[in-house]
Design a protein around this motif. Sequence first.
Motif, PDB file in Angstrom:
ATOM      1  N   ARG A  32      41.047  40.107  41.904  1.00  9.64           N
ATOM      2  CA  ARG A  32      41.739  40.016  43.205  1.00  9.64           C
ATOM      3  C   ARG A  32      43.149  39.455  43.039  1.00  9.64           C
ATOM      4  O   ARG A  32      43.632  38.703  43.879  1.00  9.64           O
ATOM      5  N   SER A  33      43.800  39.791  41.924  1.00  7.99           N
ATOM      6  CA  SER A  33      45.179  39.299  41.733  1.00  7.99           C
ATOM      7  C   SER A  33      46.113  40.023  42.691  1.00  7.99           C
ATOM      8  O   SER A  33      45.812  41.114  43.186  1.00  7.99           O
ATOM      9  N   SER A  80      35.648  35.948  40.527  1.00  6.79           N
ATOM     10  CA  SER A  80      34.859  34.979  39.761  1.00  6.79           C
ATOM     11  C   SER A  80      33.868  34.207  40.625  1.00  6.79           C
ATOM     12  O   SER A  80      32.939  33.593  40.103  1.00  6.79           O
ATOM     13  N   THR A 110      43.885  44.402  29.457  1.00  2.41           N
ATOM     14  CA  THR A 110      44.414  44.486  28.088  1.00  2.41           C
ATOM     15  C   THR A 110      44.256  43.105  27.471  1.00  2.41           C
ATOM     16  O   THR A 110      44.854  42.138  27.937  1.00  2.41           O
ATOM     17  N   THR A 124      51.978  52.168  34.356  1.00  2.00           N
ATOM     18  CA  THR A 124      52.715  51.154  35.121  1.00  2.00           C
ATOM     19  C   THR A 124      54.217  51.453  35.104  1.00  2.00           C
ATOM     20  O   THR A 124      54.868  51.473  36.156  1.00  2.00           O
TER      21      THR A 124
END
Length: 296
Positions: free
Chosen positions: A166-167, A194, A235, A276
């Motif tokens: 949920r960044s 989390s 990554t 990106t």
Amino acid sequence: MTAKLILGKDVSEEIYSELRQRIDSLKARGITPGLAVILVGDDPASQVYVRKKGEMCEQLGMHSEIIRMSGDSTQDQLMSKIAELNADPRINGFLVQLPLPPQMDETAVINAIAPEKDVDCFHPANVGRLLTGDPDFMPATPAGVQQMIVRSGVETSGKHVVVVGRSNIVGKPMAALMMQKGPGADATVTVVHSRTRDLPSITRQADILVVAMGRPRFITADMVKDGAVVIDVGTNRVDDPTHPKGSRLVGDVDFDAVKEKASAITPVPGGVGPMTICMLMANAVRAAERSAGDSQ
Ligand code: NDP
């Protein structure tokens, strides 16, 4: 079942060839799209990202500027550079490479960028427009994921998309994109993080599972439904003595096991990675088109 691979190189090449046409048509009207990047300090990973962005501008025939500031620059110095770029007509879009040194206030820096030049789509005005379904810019990594899904022929309408993470950069805008009305979206979206209880019971419900956790190989085959589409944004560099560098990149998904269960999957590296920068370039071209008075 062995999953079909969705490769960022293939999808981004398709998008770059469309962007080249749009850039050519701008240039035919005397406009060269311009993208600037401000890099504060000498973080090695940031230097690589910034160099790649400059190289891609060059390959596409765009104007690019890289503004390097020392790691001990002040917030005021950075703010005045942002004010200069906000007013510079040759620069259609720019971004400040994150992370910033600790003496700087990231939120204040993002808020100082003119929303019409905010090609990272981090300014609250652009985040708000994304949520209301009227975006000027698309958040680069989530938009890249959406393009990978759509361009590989995966239907999203009515599908259950589970986003792990949920960044502000990946998870939240990913969920916002997929819940919108319209093609490539119209999904039923669940976001887990989390604090989620019994995460595997939710990931197993996903028709499309998008994972952005930063936890190497966390998602194992038993957490994935048969035939799911699995997009791995993670990554992570892990030790690997068999590799010449002593380490290698892995995703958040246990690729070898999950590919036997999924219908389609992105590898790491070679999956989401190239998307990106590609979507950042798309935002820069869009900014140039809009400053030229185009409505698209
Ligand atoms: P953040 O660290 O900002 O967010 C990670 C998210 O994962 C958080 O919401 C966190 O939950 C959640 N999470 C972490 N551990 C668990 C767990 N055990 N169970 C459930 N949820 C968990 O990372 P980013 O979103 O910025 O990036 C995620 C990954 O994607 C990283 O590996 C990053 O390198 C990669 N990335 C790749 C990009 C690309 O171009 N390919 C671009 C951007 C990122 P909580 O909020 O509760 O802490």
